[in-house]
Design a protein around this motif. Structure first.
Motif, PDB file in Angstrom:
ATOM      1  N   MET A  89     -15.958  42.939  53.663  1.00 42.71           N
ATOM      2  CA  MET A  89     -14.767  43.552  54.248  1.00 42.71           C
ATOM      3  C   MET A  89     -14.814  43.485  55.769  1.00 42.71           C
ATOM      4  O   MET A  89     -15.877  43.565  56.379  1.00 42.71           O
ATOM      5  N   TRP A 101     -10.232  46.420  59.339  1.00 44.89           N
ATOM      6  CA  TRP A 101      -9.302  46.596  58.223  1.00 44.89           C
ATOM      7  C   TRP A 101      -9.602  47.900  57.489  1.00 44.89           C
ATOM      8  O   TRP A 101      -8.688  48.674  57.166  1.00 44.89           O
ATOM      9  N   PHE A 102     -10.870  48.143  57.217  1.00 46.86           N
ATOM     10  CA  PHE A 102     -11.254  49.335  56.481  1.00 46.86           C
ATOM     11  C   PHE A 102     -10.893  50.598  57.268  1.00 46.86           C
ATOM     12  O   PHE A 102     -10.407  51.573  56.695  1.00 46.86           O
ATOM     13  N   THR A 136      -8.253  42.140  53.003  1.00 44.57           N
ATOM     14  CA  THR A 136      -8.847  42.760  54.195  1.00 44.57           C
ATOM     15  C   THR A 136      -8.328  42.144  55.486  1.00 44.57           C
ATOM     16  O   THR A 136      -9.048  42.042  56.473  1.00 44.57           O
TER      17      THR A 136
END
Length: 258
Positions: A174, A178-179, A221
């Motif tokens: 990931m 994005w996370f 992601t």
């Protein structure tokens, strides 16, 4: 931050990072393979520490009545059906929407989410006992719901950081930005759910549904996609925050900005 918040974060981060950090070291040096019983035990224990720490702290430092009320809120499933429909619908929408702009793809049948849902209660949902059950409402005693949500979302993202060093974990593939944006988006939606329902139980349900739907509508992601999801979440947040303030749903609303 107050003493209670510092205590909660200290216990949560130390316990989680010791467990996840140990798992990262073991996998990095090929002493343990991710997916084995022992590795998954470390992984799950690290994930439920926000719940364990807050329940323990609540029992130790609160009155018996406060503790019992807190536990009741966690376990209480008796809510209007409309709240359940809203929670499920919101979780589905935020996971499905990225497929419209290429930020996710449906790679598994929808029934997989139903199968995985009970597992995701433990594999994510129980975190909400600490994050939304304690940290969010405590911060809102001093800050607006908007600022409090930003703080919780940022802490929530950083708390996951050791998982990016666990060989074989989903997080390794990931994009952390994005996370983080996704965590902020979900935090605003969870604030809406908690403000509307005052229910830790429904926050747990929402979090578990998100993890389940993400295994159906698998995100790519992409940072831009996460930003668009954050804009959607902010729109929902502003609409419901305005509605909440106007109608005094809980008797004393929280303003959007202070």
């Amino acid at each position: 931050m107050g003493k209670e918040i510092r205590r909660f974060l200290c216990y949560t981060f130390v316990s989680s990072w010791v467990l996840w950090g140990g798992l990262a070291l073991l996998t990095q040096f090929n002493l343990l393979r991710f997916g084995t019983v022992f590795s998954m035990t470390l992984f799950i224990l690290g994930g439920v520490t926000p719940a364990i720490c807050e329940i323990w702290l609540k029992k130790k430092y609160s009155s018996k009545q406060e503790y019992q009320s807190f536990i009741h809120n966690i376990r209480n499933p008796r809510h209007p059906i409309a709240w359940y429909l809203f929670t499920v619908g919101l979780a589905f929408t935020v996971c499905f929407l990225p497929t419209l702009w290429g930020g996710a793809a449906m790679e598994n049948p929808l029934y997989l989410a139903l199968i995985e849902f009970p597992i995701m209660i433990i594999g994510g949902g129980l975190e909400e006992i600490g994050w939304r059950g304690y940290l969010q409402p405590t911060l809102q005693k001093k800050w607006s719901s908007f600022i409090s949500t930003l703080i919780v979302g940022g802490i929530w993202a950083i708390w996951h950081l050791p998982l990016w060093f666990v060989v074989g974990s989903n997080q390794m593939s990931m994009n952390f930005l994005w996370f983080t944006l996704s965590a902020l988006a979900l935090s605003f939606l969870l604030t809406v759910i908690y403000t509307l329902t005052n229910s830790i139980f429904l926050c747990i349900i929402f979090h578990a549904l998100i993890n389940s739907f993400w295994d159906v509508y698998i995100p790519n992601t992409n940072v831009l996609s996460a930003f668009l999801s954050l804009l959607f979440a902010l729109f929902i947040f502003v609409v419901f925050e305005t509605y909440h303030k106007k109608n005094r749903i809980k008797g004393k609303g929280h303003t959007l900005f202070r």
